[in-house]
Scaffold this motif. Structure first.
Motif, PDB file in Angstrom:
ATOM      1  N   THR A 159      58.017  82.184 -81.219  1.00 53.15           N
ATOM      2  CA  THR A 159      58.995  83.206 -81.615  1.00 53.15           C
ATOM      3  C   THR A 159      59.641  83.822 -80.378  1.00 53.15           C
ATOM      4  O   THR A 159      60.397  84.800 -80.491  1.00 53.15           O
ATOM      5  N   LEU A 160      59.333  83.277 -79.210  1.00 52.32           N
ATOM      6  CA  LEU A 160      59.816  83.801 -77.924  1.00 52.32           C
ATOM      7  C   LEU A 160      59.463  85.276 -77.756  1.00 52.32           C
ATOM      8  O   LEU A 160      60.201  86.041 -77.125  1.00 52.32           O
ATOM      9  N   CYS A 161      58.345  85.656 -78.352  1.00 50.23           N
ATOM     10  CA  CYS A 161      57.827  87.036 -78.230  1.00 50.23           C
ATOM     11  C   CYS A 161      58.870  88.078 -78.624  1.00 50.23           C
ATOM     12  O   CYS A 161      58.934  89.175 -78.052  1.00 50.23           O
ATOM     13  N   LYS A 162      59.703  87.744 -79.604  1.00 52.35           N
ATOM     14  CA  LYS A 162      60.754  88.664 -80.029  1.00 52.35           C
ATOM     15  C   LYS A 162      60.232  89.734 -80.987  1.00 52.35           C
ATOM     16  O   LYS A 162      60.911  90.725 -81.237  1.00 52.35           O
ATOM     17  N   SER A 177      75.233  81.101 -68.731  1.00 50.68           N
ATOM     18  CA  SER A 177      74.166  81.374 -67.744  1.00 50.68           C
ATOM     19  C   SER A 177      73.111  82.329 -68.281  1.00 50.68           C
ATOM     20  O   SER A 177      72.617  83.216 -67.577  1.00 50.68           O
ATOM     21  N   ILE A 178      72.792  82.186 -69.575  1.00 44.82           N
ATOM     22  CA  ILE A 178      71.744  83.013 -70.188  1.00 44.82           C
ATOM     23  C   ILE A 178      70.386  82.415 -69.846  1.00 44.82           C
ATOM     24  O   ILE A 178      70.188  81.202 -69.990  1.00 44.82           O
ATOM     25  N   PRO A 179      69.421  83.234 -69.369  1.00 44.74           N
ATOM     26  CA  PRO A 179      68.080  82.698 -69.103  1.00 44.74           C
ATOM     27  C   PRO A 179      67.508  82.027 -70.343  1.00 44.74           C
ATOM     28  O   PRO A 179      67.552  82.591 -71.439  1.00 44.74           O
ATOM     29  N   SER A 180      66.999  80.800 -70.198  1.00 44.96           N
ATOM     30  CA  SER A 180      66.562  80.040 -71.371  1.00 44.96           C
ATOM     31  C   SER A 180      65.332  79.218 -71.047  1.00 44.96           C
ATOM     32  O   SER A 180      64.958  79.032 -69.889  1.00 44.96           O
ATOM     33  N   VAL A 181      64.710  78.764 -72.104  1.00 39.89           N
ATOM     34  CA  VAL A 181      63.588  77.826 -72.021  1.00 39.89           C
ATOM     35  C   VAL A 181      63.811  76.752 -73.076  1.00 39.89           C
ATOM     36  O   VAL A 181      64.486  76.983 -74.082  1.00 39.89           O
ATOM     37  N   SER A 182      63.231  75.599 -72.850  1.00 41.23           N
ATOM     38  CA  SER A 182      63.354  74.506 -73.810  1.00 41.23           C
ATOM     39  C   SER A 182      62.090  74.412 -74.653  1.00 41.23           C
ATOM     40  O   SER A 182      61.047  75.005 -74.323  1.00 41.23           O
ATOM     41  N   LEU A 183      62.182  73.647 -75.742  1.00 39.95           N
ATOM     42  CA  LEU A 183      60.992  73.410 -76.565  1.00 39.95           C
ATOM     43  C   LEU A 183      59.919  72.713 -75.766  1.00 39.95           C
ATOM     44  O   LEU A 183      58.717  72.965 -75.947  1.00 39.95           O
ATOM     45  N   CYS A 184      60.340  71.845 -74.856  1.00 35.86           N
ATOM     46  CA  CYS A 184      59.380  71.162 -73.987  1.00 35.86           C
ATOM     47  C   CYS A 184      58.637  72.167 -73.110  1.00 35.86           C
ATOM     48  O   CYS A 184      57.428  72.042 -72.899  1.00 35.86           O
ATOM     49  N   PRO A 194      61.003  79.517 -86.716  1.00 34.01           N
ATOM     50  CA  PRO A 194      62.031  78.480 -86.869  1.00 34.01           C
ATOM     51  C   PRO A 194      61.951  77.396 -85.795  1.00 34.01           C
ATOM     52  O   PRO A 194      62.299  76.244 -86.050  1.00 34.01           O
ATOM     53  N   LEU A 195      61.496  77.738 -84.588  1.00 32.11           N
ATOM     54  CA  LEU A 195      61.445  76.770 -83.502  1.00 32.11           C
ATOM     55  C   LEU A 195      60.219  75.864 -83.582  1.00 32.11           C
ATOM     56  O   LEU A 195      60.128  74.870 -82.858  1.00 32.11           O
ATOM     57  N   CYS A 196      59.279  76.217 -84.451  1.00 31.24           N
ATOM     58  CA  CYS A 196      57.979  75.543 -84.442  1.00 31.24           C
ATOM     59  C   CYS A 196      58.009  74.282 -85.312  1.00 31.24           C
ATOM     60  O   CYS A 196      58.360  74.346 -86.501  1.00 31.24           O
ATOM     61  N   PRO A 197      57.621  73.121 -84.779  1.00 29.77           N
ATOM     62  CA  PRO A 197      57.489  71.914 -85.600  1.00 29.77           C
ATOM     63  C   PRO A 197      56.426  72.121 -86.685  1.00 29.77           C
ATOM     64  O   PRO A 197      55.441  72.840 -86.462  1.00 29.77           O
TER      65      PRO A 197
END
Length: 835
Positions: free
Chosen positions: A762-765, A658-665, A798-801
């Motif tokens: 980068t999810l603003c990390k 139940s960790i708050p998350s977002v998808s690539l979409c 890393p998440l970026c196409p």
């Protein structure tokens, strides 16, 4: 012969009142000239590790000064040295506790505080703004640290710094020479930013000034005018590396506020002195509108509590339109006695620039003071860059040299008389030849940034703290129950330079930021009657939280009772089942300047014209009385930076825990919405100038709306770089041309969008260019300008196409024409969403 005389004069003018490179004499810790009673400390471990044992290369007692107990990171234990007289300090040497091989304590780092009167203490910092000095790595080796800039002080405190709890001991020697000038502070208008066409900007501020700024003027300190560094003929060149153009000079423009026709400066001294002359090193590059002052008038005050004497000393200079060299101008002060001087320097051209000011006073020292002053001069200098030892006070050759010195002075006076005669004769000849035709050769001007040392790097001293105040409100129910009007606050005037192009105006708003730069014709004349937004009852705004604070006002989170009903049909607000609606209220301070009030009304007019689903909406206003307020939308999930930094990328693990998350979409959807909002602004020729995730708001359905008050939030203060307490710039999001040339366009917004896209993936990390300091970020900007392949780009998240990172790289193209448009960015991102 004349050439020889001019060379003699130029050579003498090249040396300042004090030379930091040769002012490096040990001041008496090691040899005992500094007495035990003059060495104190905040604490000591034992009597045998007291402050009197903190002498370099000595192992008396238990070998060093050691403060009591284990030193913690937050501790401010100090060793204090009283040098008895004002001293120009250039170097510090430190050791640990060796104790004949038994010691094991030393300070890995320390800070330096100093005072000229024993009451007001100042923290030393280097030219990059760092206060911590690297210390020792073992117990026996001496570590010498240059003080750049040097300091003028009588009292010095060394404060050991440690990251971990540990025992610390120190032995110390200080190096420098007496400050015979006696000047303890000068006050002046703050230096200004010069934007010479075809050259990099020159910030002519006093960056090392250790006094205070009271509504801009420099007050109560010393700085670059007493650091011993004489400016070059070309004021854009500097002696120091990795500093900005114009660093060595303090300069003012003739037609700016507070300097119409003249610059007034005050000088305070340690005691009453009999003044012979004042030497002012002034730039004279008249081809760029800079000349020495045309005249100066000085008034005198015998005591600080006395009135200024009415009789002034006035001196008119001989202006030189042939030799562009910087030079010392010696102003005779006619043996006037005073403890303070007020001098008014009159402009001879558009700009006036000083790099050093020194005073010569008669030998009327108090006998005790003369003895202590002579006693502090050692017979042997530290063997580094010093050339020859200073003469001892008891040197027998001093008497035999006196007739030679008198002869030299007489010779120089005669030579000066000859030179003055020749100058007057030349002026007469020139008047005859004035009507002769002259040919002016136009010199081609180019910008040259050939090395890292040429890159413009800006630094700033600490900003004076604001006076404390309670949260304000817009009146009625918008505040705490009994508050009916806003509490007045001190107004802080913005002195940020105009960075927009000539056909663009800027609005500072309540945050002091520049939300939109818009064509000037859209906001030509404006009154409250021009505002189309409806007036909302103040008493229906209920204060919940202060979101941020800027130069001219504050941003509050409020509940607006009955707002959907007030707006009626077509309200942009979602249905809240008659519950209060969260809104952001931007409030102007009641005591804001007239310019700030006009900007606020203009911002309301502009905001009322914006109508896009991805731009924050102006809902209503409260402008019928002070303080002026505007009410805008607020999104439940706050700003995008905070929203993403608290989430992880969607995965099986995040679902299971139940960790708050977002998808690539989701991330792509956010990027599309921001590009859509920016496409709308670009279609109106609006330039945002501060696009970043902190300025994007998110609702519960992940709808993004672009806003503008990220700058006002303390949470994001590290994202902005302050220039000398004035302009604050989001340099990590800015295009190279915005930083170096002050050029803000839609293309510079595209650059910022590329950085915003990088933040999203980068999810603003982390902060953009997190491994670079602010100074290195600006230096990297110079590499973009030079375009020699040495510039540093942000890495691919890393998440970026790969295709999206390629889009980011296009946004960061060196050439403006190579960057995509927001319409093209929007279409590209839409294709990724469909895919």
């Amino acid at each position: 012969m004349l050439l020889f005389l001019l060379l003699i004069l130029q050579t003498s003018a090249a040396v300042g009142q004090i030379d930091p490179g040769h002012c490096r004499f040990p001041l008496g810790m090691e040899d005992g000239r500094v007495k035990d009673k003059d060495i104190t400390a905040s604490s000591k471990w034992y009597e045998t590790t007291g402050p009197q044992f903190a002498r370099l290369n000595r192992e008396d007692g238990d070998g060093a000064w050691c403060p009591e107990g284990q030193l913690q990171h937050s501790d401010t234990q100090y060793l204090q040295v009283d040098l008895s007289v004002l001293t120009f300090l250039t170097l510090v040497g430190t050791q640990g506790r060796y104790a004949r091989g038994l010691g094991k304590e030393f300070a890995r780092a320390y800070r330096l505080n100093y005072s000229r009167d024993g009451l007001t203490w100042k923290a030393w910092k280097n030219r990059q703004g760092n206060t911590v000095i690297e210390g020792n790595k073992n117990t026996y080796a001496i570590v010498y640290k240059e003080l750049h800039p040097s300091i003028i002080a009588r009292y010095v405190r060394l404060i050991p710094v440690t990251e971990l709890s540990s025992t610390v001991c120190m032995r110390v020697e200080l190096y420098g020479c007496p400050w015979h000038d006696g000047l303890i502070s000068y006050s002046a208008p703050e230096g200004q930013l010069m934007m010479p066409p075809g050259y990099p900007p020159a910030s002519l501020n006093d960056s090392i000034y250790d006094g205070t700024h009271e509504r801009r003027p420099l007050f109560g300190g010393l700085g670059q005018l007493t650091d011993g560094v004489v400016g070059m003929d070309d004021f854009l060149l500097t002696h120091e590396k990795q500093v900005w153009s114009g660093y060595d000079y303090l300069g003012w423009r003739n037609d700016s506020q507070g300097t119409q026709g003249h610059v007034e400066m005050e000088f305070v001294f340690d005691r009453q002195r009999n003044f012979t002359s004042m030497k002012v090193h002034s730039n004279n590059l008249f081809t760029r509108g800079v000349k020495i002052f045309s005249s100066v008038s000085c008034w005198f005050k015998p005591r600080l509590i006395a009135n200024w004497e009415q009789e002034a000393v006035t001196f008119r200079t001989v202006l030189d339109d042939r030799n562009p060299s910087a030079r010392y101008v010696t102003v005779p002060l006619n043996q006037r006695t005073a403890k303070a001087l007020r001098c008014r320097f009159y402009f001879a051209d558009v700009w006036m620039m000083f790099s050093e000011i020194s005073f010569q006073s008669g030998e009327n020292l108090h006998p005790d003071l003369k003895t202590s002053t002579q006693g502090i001069i050692p017979t042997t200098p530290l063997i580094t860059t010093a050339a020859q030892p200073a003469p001892s006070a008891n040197d027998p050759t001093e008497e035999t040299n006196t007739p030679i010195l008198i002869g030299c002075l007489v010779t120089i006076i005669l030579l000066l008389v000859v030179i003055i005669f020749l100058i007057l004769w030349c002026q007469c000849v020139c008047k005859v030849l004035e009507k002769a035709p002259r040919r002016i050769l136009d010199e081609e001007v180019t910008i040259r940034l050939s090395s890292c040392s040429d890159t413009i790097i800006m630094q700033t001293p600490p900003v004076p703290p604001r006076t404390g105040h309670a949260p304000t409100a817009c009146g009625g129910g918008y505040a705490e129950p009994d508050v009916t009007q806003c509490t007045p606050h001190q107004s802080f005037h913005s002195n940020a330079p105009h960075y927009a192009e000539t056909d663009i105006i800027r609005l500072q708003g309540v945050t002091g930021s520049n939300m939109y730069a818009v064509p000037a014709l859209t906001v030509d004349s404006l009154t409250r009657k021009d505002i189309s937004a409806a007036e909302f009852p103040r008493q229906q705004l209920i204060f919940r939280e202060k979101l941020g604070e800027g130069q001219f006002g504050e941003v509050h989170l409020c509940e607006a009772e009955g707002l959907p009903e007030f707006l009626g049909e077509g309200s942009p607000l979602p249905d809240r089942d008659s519950r209060p609606v969260l809104v952001a209220v931007k409030q102007l301070r009641a005591d804001a300047t007239l310019q700030a009030r006009n900007d606020f009304l203009k911002e309301i007019k502009i905001m009322s014209r914006l109508d896009d689903p991805n731009i924050i909406r102006l809902l209503c206003v409260c402008v019928s009385s002070d303080p002026l307020c505007m009410v805008t939308e607020y999104m439940e999930n706050g700003d995008l930076n905070m929203f993403l930094s608290q989430r992880e990328i969607e995965s099986t693990l995040t679902h299971a825990n139940s960790i708050p998350s977002v998808s690539l979409c989701d991330l792509l959807h956010m990027a599309v919405q921001i590009s859509s909002g920016m496409k709308y602004l670009a279609s109106l020729n609006f330039v945002h100038r501060d696009l970043a995730t902190r300025n994007c708001l998110v609702d519960r359905r992940l709808t993004i709306k672009i806003a503008d008050f990220g700058m006002s939030r303390n949470l994001y203060s590290s994202d902005y770089y302050r220039i000398q307490g004035r302009a604050v710039l989001p340099i990590r999001w800015m295009a190279w041309e915005s930083i170096l040339l002050g050029k803000f366009t839609t293309a510079s917004d595209v650059w910022a969008f590329g950085v915003t896209l990088w933040e999203i993936f980068t999810l603003c990390k982390e902060q953009p260019y997190s491994l670079l300091s602010d100074e290195q970020v600006i230096e990297n900007t110079g590499e973009f300008f030079r375009n020699q392949g040495r510039q540093i780009f942000l890495y691919s998240p890393p998440l970026c196409p790969p295709s999206l990172f390629e889009l980011m790289m296009r946004c960061w193209s060196r050439n403006i024409t190579d960057r995509p448009t927001f319409d093209g960015i929007y279409q590209t991102l839409r294709r990724h969403v469909r895919a």
